[in-house]
Design a protein around this motif. Structure first.
Motif, PDB file in Angstrom:
ATOM      1  N   PRO A 297       4.865  -7.535   0.148  1.00 47.71           N
ATOM      2  CA  PRO A 297       5.360  -6.161   0.094  1.00 47.71           C
ATOM      3  C   PRO A 297       5.263  -5.508   1.472  1.00 47.71           C
ATOM      4  O   PRO A 297       4.531  -5.987   2.331  1.00 47.71           O
ATOM      5  CB  PRO A 297       4.419  -5.484  -0.903  1.00 47.71           C
ATOM      6  N   LYS A 298       5.983  -4.438   1.664  1.00 44.06           N
ATOM      7  CA  LYS A 298       5.928  -3.711   2.939  1.00 44.06           C
ATOM      8  C   LYS A 298       4.535  -3.148   3.162  1.00 44.06           C
ATOM      9  O   LYS A 298       4.028  -3.148   4.266  1.00 44.06           O
ATOM     10  CB  LYS A 298       6.955  -2.573   2.981  1.00 44.06           C
ATOM     11  N   VAL A 299       3.908  -2.648   2.095  1.00 46.76           N
ATOM     12  CA  VAL A 299       2.528  -2.149   2.152  1.00 46.76           C
ATOM     13  C   VAL A 299       1.707  -2.973   1.172  1.00 46.76           C
ATOM     14  O   VAL A 299       1.999  -2.995  -0.024  1.00 46.76           O
ATOM     15  CB  VAL A 299       2.443  -0.651   1.784  1.00 46.76           C
ATOM     16  N   ALA A 300       0.689  -3.662   1.682  1.00 45.33           N
ATOM     17  CA  ALA A 300      -0.179  -4.482   0.842  1.00 45.33           C
ATOM     18  C   ALA A 300      -1.525  -3.782   0.660  1.00 45.33           C
ATOM     19  O   ALA A 300      -2.021  -3.128   1.575  1.00 45.33           O
ATOM     20  CB  ALA A 300      -0.390  -5.846   1.490  1.00 45.33           C
ATOM     21  N   VAL A 301      -2.094  -3.923  -0.525  1.00 49.00           N
ATOM     22  CA  VAL A 301      -3.393  -3.334  -0.846  1.00 49.00           C
ATOM     23  C   VAL A 301      -4.408  -4.468  -0.979  1.00 49.00           C
ATOM     24  O   VAL A 301      -4.165  -5.450  -1.680  1.00 49.00           O
ATOM     25  CB  VAL A 301      -3.333  -2.537  -2.169  1.00 49.00           C
ATOM     26  N   SER A 302      -5.557  -4.319  -0.302  1.00 43.47           N
ATOM     27  CA  SER A 302      -6.616  -5.324  -0.397  1.00 43.47           C
ATOM     28  C   SER A 302      -7.969  -4.623  -0.405  1.00 43.47           C
ATOM     29  O   SER A 302      -8.057  -3.417  -0.206  1.00 43.47           O
ATOM     30  CB  SER A 302      -6.523  -6.308   0.776  1.00 43.47           C
ATOM     31  N   GLY A 303      -9.014  -5.383  -0.618  1.00 48.19           N
ATOM     32  CA  GLY A 303     -10.363  -4.833  -0.585  1.00 48.19           C
ATOM     33  C   GLY A 303     -11.032  -4.894  -1.944  1.00 48.19           C
ATOM     34  O   GLY A 303     -10.440  -5.312  -2.950  1.00 48.19           O
TER      35      GLY A 303
ATOM     36  N   LEU B  94      -5.046  -0.484   3.156  1.00 46.34           N
ATOM     37  CA  LEU B  94      -3.589  -0.639   3.161  1.00 46.34           C
ATOM     38  C   LEU B  94      -3.203  -1.340   4.449  1.00 46.34           C
ATOM     39  O   LEU B  94      -3.679  -0.972   5.529  1.00 46.34           O
ATOM     40  CB  LEU B  94      -2.899   0.721   3.074  1.00 46.34           C
ATOM     41  N   SER B  95      -2.356  -2.346   4.350  1.00 43.31           N
ATOM     42  CA  SER B  95      -1.888  -3.106   5.509  1.00 43.31           C
ATOM     43  C   SER B  95      -0.371  -3.094   5.533  1.00 43.31           C
ATOM     44  O   SER B  95       0.279  -3.365   4.517  1.00 43.31           O
ATOM     45  CB  SER B  95      -2.366  -4.557   5.438  1.00 43.31           C
ATOM     46  N   ILE B  96       0.164  -2.787   6.720  1.00 43.22           N
ATOM     47  CA  ILE B  96       1.614  -2.740   6.895  1.00 43.22           C
ATOM     48  C   ILE B  96       1.969  -3.690   8.021  1.00 43.22           C
ATOM     49  O   ILE B  96       1.727  -3.412   9.210  1.00 43.22           O
ATOM     50  CB  ILE B  96       2.078  -1.308   7.227  1.00 43.22           C
TER      51      ILE B  96
ATOM     52  N   GLN C 198       7.745   1.765  -2.032  1.00 41.16           N
ATOM     53  CA  GLN C 198       7.579   1.090  -0.739  1.00 41.16           C
ATOM     54  C   GLN C 198       8.392   1.817   0.335  1.00 41.16           C
ATOM     55  O   GLN C 198       9.420   2.431   0.034  1.00 41.16           O
ATOM     56  CB  GLN C 198       8.044  -0.365  -0.840  1.00 41.16           C
ATOM     57  N   PRO C 199       7.952   1.756   1.611  1.00 44.64           N
ATOM     58  CA  PRO C 199       8.693   2.405   2.688  1.00 44.64           C
ATOM     59  C   PRO C 199      10.007   1.690   2.974  1.00 44.64           C
ATOM     60  O   PRO C 199      10.171   0.513   2.668  1.00 44.64           O
ATOM     61  CB  PRO C 199       7.741   2.310   3.880  1.00 44.64           C
ATOM     62  N   VAL C 200      10.924   2.430   3.576  1.00 46.32           N
ATOM     63  CA  VAL C 200      12.227   1.897   3.963  1.00 46.32           C
ATOM     64  C   VAL C 200      12.115   1.359   5.387  1.00 46.32           C
ATOM     65  O   VAL C 200      11.444   1.933   6.238  1.00 46.32           O
ATOM     66  CB  VAL C 200      13.297   3.008   3.872  1.00 46.32           C
ATOM     67  N   THR C 201      12.770   0.261   5.650  1.00 48.81           N
ATOM     68  CA  THR C 201      12.770  -0.341   6.974  1.00 48.81           C
ATOM     69  C   THR C 201      14.194  -0.653   7.380  1.00 48.81           C
ATOM     70  O   THR C 201      15.026  -0.930   6.505  1.00 48.81           O
ATOM     71  CB  THR C 201      11.877  -1.607   6.991  1.00 48.81           C
ATOM     72  N   PRO C 202      14.572  -0.577   8.649  1.00 44.50           N
ATOM     73  CA  PRO C 202      13.738  -0.221   9.795  1.00 44.50           C
ATOM     74  C   PRO C 202      13.503   1.287   9.883  1.00 44.50           C
ATOM     75  O   PRO C 202      14.251   2.074   9.309  1.00 44.50           O
ATOM     76  CB  PRO C 202      14.539  -0.707  10.990  1.00 44.50           C
TER      77      PRO C 202
END
Length: 85
Positions: free
Chosen positions: A22-28, A69-71, A39-43
């Motif tokens: 995913p554009k933004v991943a959740v961990s921890g 959060l990791s992008i 999710q955010p739009v790219t570019p």
């Protein structure tokens, strides 16, 4: 459930491509208490462009709950962009 909207600005001189999925991943340790529903739009356009994403928080227990959060992106010195929530 609490929902927060985060804005990711691009103050650089070239567009910012977000990698994923995913554009933004959740961990921890409490990652399952958080999700990314938009999710955010790219570019992300250069020179002040921005994109947003939403993170709902639905705690599974009492007390402090944390995650990261990791992008992933194509920025040479901030890839991935990580921050704690």
């Amino acid at each position: 459930t609490m929902r927060r909207t985060f804005t990711l600005p691009n103050r650089g001189v070239s567009s910012l491509d977000l990698n994923g999925p995913p554009k933004v991943a959740v961990s921890g340790s409490h990652a399952s208490d958080f999700s990314v529903t938009l999710q955010p739009v790219t570019p992300v356009a250069a020179g002040g462009g921005s994109t947003t994403f939403q993170v709902p928080f639905d705690p599974s227990a009492l007390g402090a709950r944390t995650a990261t959060l990791s992008i992933a992106n194509d920025d040479d010195d901030e890839n991935p962009f990580d921050f704690a929530i």
